[in-house]
Design a protein around this motif. Structure first.
Motif, PDB file in Angstrom:
ATOM      1  N   VAL A  10       0.874  -1.175   0.000  1.00  0.00           N
ATOM      2  CA  VAL A  10       0.000   0.000   0.000  1.00  0.00           C
ATOM      3  C   VAL A  10       0.908   1.221   0.000  1.00  0.00           C
ATOM      4  CG1 VAL A  10      -1.795   1.282   1.215  1.00  0.00           C
ATOM      5  CG2 VAL A  10      -1.797  -1.223   1.292  1.00  0.00           C
ATOM      6  N   LEU A  11       0.693   2.089  -0.978  1.00  0.00           N
ATOM      7  CA  LEU A  11       1.484   3.316  -1.078  1.00  0.00           C
ATOM      8  C   LEU A  11       0.597   4.529  -0.846  1.00  0.00           C
ATOM      9  CD1 LEU A  11       3.560   2.677  -4.344  1.00  0.00           C
ATOM     10  CD2 LEU A  11       4.337   2.458  -1.978  1.00  0.00           C
ATOM     11  N   ASP A  12       1.148   5.547  -0.208  1.00  0.00           N
ATOM     12  CA  ASP A  12       0.465   6.834  -0.113  1.00  0.00           C
ATOM     13  C   ASP A  12       0.939   7.680  -1.284  1.00  0.00           C
ATOM     14  OD1 ASP A  12      -0.884   6.249   2.239  1.00  0.00           O
ATOM     15  OD2 ASP A  12       0.751   6.969   3.510  1.00  0.00           O
ATOM     16  N   ILE A  13      -0.026   8.084  -2.112  1.00  0.00           N
ATOM     17  CA  ILE A  13       0.297   8.903  -3.282  1.00  0.00           C
ATOM     18  C   ILE A  13      -0.639  10.111  -3.311  1.00  0.00           C
ATOM     19  CG2 ILE A  13       1.097   6.909  -4.619  1.00  0.00           C
ATOM     20  CD1 ILE A  13      -1.584   7.073  -6.174  1.00  0.00           C
ATOM     21  N   THR A  14      -0.352  11.039  -4.195  1.00  0.00           N
ATOM     22  CA  THR A  14      -1.224  12.182  -4.394  1.00  0.00           C
ATOM     23  C   THR A  14      -2.309  11.796  -5.381  1.00  0.00           C
ATOM     24  OG1 THR A  14       0.619  13.683  -3.987  1.00  0.00           O
ATOM     25  CG2 THR A  14      -1.307  14.597  -5.118  1.00  0.00           C
ATOM     26  N   ALA A  15      -3.570  11.979  -4.977  1.00  0.00           N
ATOM     27  CA  ALA A  15      -4.697  11.638  -5.852  1.00  0.00           C
ATOM     28  C   ALA A  15      -4.599  12.447  -7.138  1.00  0.00           C
ATOM     29  CB  ALA A  15      -6.020  11.907  -5.149  1.00  0.00           C
ATOM     30  N   PRO A  16      -4.781  11.790  -8.282  1.00  0.00           N
ATOM     31  CA  PRO A  16      -4.664  12.459  -9.575  1.00  0.00           C
ATOM     32  C   PRO A  16      -5.884  13.326  -9.892  1.00  0.00           C
ATOM     33  CG  PRO A  16      -5.386  10.220  -9.891  1.00  0.00           C
ATOM     34  CD  PRO A  16      -5.116  10.383  -8.417  1.00  0.00           C
ATOM     35  N   VAL A  36      -7.827   2.922  -1.651  1.00  0.00           N
ATOM     36  CA  VAL A  36      -8.408   2.483  -0.385  1.00  0.00           C
ATOM     37  C   VAL A  36      -9.564   3.402  -0.001  1.00  0.00           C
ATOM     38  CG1 VAL A  36      -7.940   2.126   2.079  1.00  0.00           C
ATOM     39  CG2 VAL A  36      -6.225   1.464   0.372  1.00  0.00           C
ATOM     40  N   THR A  37      -9.427   4.679  -0.297  1.00  0.00           N
ATOM     41  CA  THR A  37     -10.436   5.665   0.085  1.00  0.00           C
ATOM     42  C   THR A  37     -10.811   6.557  -1.091  1.00  0.00           C
ATOM     43  OG1 THR A  37      -8.700   7.174   0.825  1.00  0.00           O
ATOM     44  CG2 THR A  37      -9.676   5.758   2.502  1.00  0.00           C
ATOM     45  N   THR A  38     -11.888   7.293  -0.912  1.00  0.00           N
ATOM     46  CA  THR A  38     -12.323   8.276  -1.899  1.00  0.00           C
ATOM     47  C   THR A  38     -11.703   9.615  -1.523  1.00  0.00           C
ATOM     48  OG1 THR A  38     -14.388   7.089  -2.281  1.00  0.00           O
ATOM     49  CG2 THR A  38     -14.341   9.432  -2.902  1.00  0.00           C
ATOM     50  N   ASN A  39     -11.006  10.223  -2.479  1.00  0.00           N
ATOM     51  CA  ASN A  39     -10.320  11.490  -2.224  1.00  0.00           C
ATOM     52  C   ASN A  39     -10.412  12.403  -3.427  1.00  0.00           C
ATOM     53  OD1 ASN A  39      -8.772   9.306  -0.537  1.00  0.00           O
ATOM     54  ND2 ASN A  39      -8.299  11.266   0.438  1.00  0.00           N
ATOM     55  N   VAL A  40     -10.320  13.708  -3.174  1.00  0.00           N
ATOM     56  CA  VAL A  40     -10.277  14.672  -4.270  1.00  0.00           C
ATOM     57  C   VAL A  40      -8.840  14.812  -4.750  1.00  0.00           C
ATOM     58  CG1 VAL A  40     -12.316  15.923  -3.450  1.00  0.00           C
ATOM     59  CG2 VAL A  40     -10.036  16.666  -2.727  1.00  0.00           C
ATOM     60  N   ALA A  41      -8.683  15.316  -5.972  1.00  0.00           N
ATOM     61  CA  ALA A  41      -7.356  15.522  -6.552  1.00  0.00           C
ATOM     62  C   ALA A  41      -6.486  16.342  -5.605  1.00  0.00           C
ATOM     63  CB  ALA A  41      -7.478  16.213  -7.897  1.00  0.00           C
ATOM     64  N   GLY A  42      -5.252  15.904  -5.451  1.00  0.00           N
ATOM     65  CA  GLY A  42      -4.294  16.609  -4.612  1.00  0.00           C
ATOM     66  C   GLY A  42      -4.203  16.080  -3.195  1.00  0.00           C
ATOM     67  N   ASP A  43      -5.242  15.357  -2.731  1.00  0.00           N
ATOM     68  CA  ASP A  43      -5.189  14.737  -1.404  1.00  0.00           C
ATOM     69  C   ASP A  43      -4.223  13.560  -1.424  1.00  0.00           C
ATOM     70  OD1 ASP A  43      -7.111  16.422  -0.364  1.00  0.00           O
ATOM     71  OD2 ASP A  43      -8.680  14.887  -0.195  1.00  0.00           O
ATOM     72  N   THR A  44      -3.764  13.163  -0.261  1.00  0.00           N
ATOM     73  CA  THR A  44      -2.985  11.936  -0.142  1.00  0.00           C
ATOM     74  C   THR A  44      -3.960  10.775  -0.026  1.00  0.00           C
ATOM     75  OG1 THR A  44      -1.159  13.076   0.940  1.00  0.00           O
ATOM     76  CG2 THR A  44      -1.285  10.688   1.252  1.00  0.00           C
ATOM     77  N   VAL A  45      -3.736   9.747  -0.829  1.00  0.00           N
ATOM     78  CA  VAL A  45      -4.607   8.578  -0.833  1.00  0.00           C
ATOM     79  C   VAL A  45      -3.755   7.313  -0.746  1.00  0.00           C
ATOM     80  CG1 VAL A  45      -4.695   8.503  -3.363  1.00  0.00           C
ATOM     81  CG2 VAL A  45      -6.494   7.386  -2.043  1.00  0.00           C
ATOM     82  N   ALA A  46      -4.230   6.336   0.018  1.00  0.00           N
ATOM     83  CA  ALA A  46      -3.567   5.034   0.089  1.00  0.00           C
ATOM     84  C   ALA A  46      -4.052   4.198  -1.087  1.00  0.00           C
ATOM     85  CB  ALA A  46      -3.891   4.346   1.409  1.00  0.00           C
ATOM     86  N   VAL A  47      -3.116   3.528  -1.760  1.00  0.00           N
ATOM     87  CA  VAL A  47      -3.433   2.728  -2.941  1.00  0.00           C
ATOM     88  C   VAL A  47      -2.779   1.357  -2.807  1.00  0.00           C
ATOM     89  CG1 VAL A  47      -3.135   2.579  -5.449  1.00  0.00           C
ATOM     90  CG2 VAL A  47      -3.596   4.790  -4.389  1.00  0.00           C
ATOM     91  N   HIS A  48      -3.596   0.296  -2.945  1.00  0.00           N
ATOM     92  CA  HIS A  48      -3.058  -1.069  -2.968  1.00  0.00           C
ATOM     93  C   HIS A  48      -2.327  -1.267  -4.301  1.00  0.00           C
ATOM     94  CE1 HIS A  48      -5.097  -2.790   0.524  1.00  0.00           C
ATOM     95  NE2 HIS A  48      -6.152  -2.067   0.188  1.00  0.00           N
ATOM     96  N   THR A  49      -1.068  -1.683  -4.231  1.00  0.00           N
ATOM     97  CA  THR A  49      -0.289  -1.920  -5.445  1.00  0.00           C
ATOM     98  C   THR A  49      -0.004  -3.393  -5.664  1.00  0.00           C
ATOM     99  OG1 THR A  49       1.763  -1.531  -4.246  1.00  0.00           O
ATOM    100  CG2 THR A  49       0.776   0.369  -5.399  1.00  0.00           C
ATOM    101  N   SER A  50      -0.580  -4.235  -4.811  1.00  0.00           N
ATOM    102  CA  SER A  50      -0.489  -5.685  -4.990  1.00  0.00           C
ATOM    103  C   SER A  50      -1.719  -6.299  -4.339  1.00  0.00           C
ATOM    104  CB  SER A  50       0.794  -6.251  -4.385  1.00  0.00           C
ATOM    105  OG  SER A  50       0.788  -6.078  -2.980  1.00  0.00           O
TER     106      SER A  50
END
Length: 113
Positions: A10-16, A36-50
């Motif tokens: 799981v990576l924390d990235i900036t929502a596109p 993982v969550t619903t976020n607006v562009a520019g927010d930090t979002v957790a993303v499953h990468t595997s």
């Protein structure tokens, strides 16, 4: 080891642009994952990468069935998984068979370099 940052499951990235929706795919460049969550562009979002996920696939009317082990690609325009390679990003492999009429497919995310 002092240089390891994380397991990268799981990576924390900036929502596109357009933001993210929990449980749906995100593609930034070649980085693919499931938000993982619903976020607006520019927010930090957790993303499953595997992992193994169910997600919308090219289905009814496409004539596209999946067999276990088929390579799957992300169609960023249609926002769905497909076996079509042209203009799409390879993201993993089917882990369950899917019929041509199925609109959801099960797949394993495999990071590709």
């Amino acid at each position: 080891m002092k240089t390891k940052i994380s397991h990268a499951d799981v990576l924390d990235i900036t929502a596109p642009s357009g933001g993210t929706t929990s449980g749906l795919a995100v593609l930034i460049g070649s980085l693919f994952g499931i938000a993982v969550t619903t976020n607006v562009a520019g927010d930090t979002v957790a993303v499953h990468t595997s992992g193994v996920f169910d997600h919308v696939k090219e289905g009814a009317g496409s004539g596209q069935a999946w067999a276990v082990g088929d390579a799957v690609y992300w169609d960023n325009t249609a926002k769905r998984l497909t076996k079509t390679t042209t203009s799409n990003t390879k993201v993993g492999y089917a882990t369950a068979a899917a019929l041509t009429t199925d609109t959801v497919g099960r797949f394993r995310i495999v990071p590709f370099a």
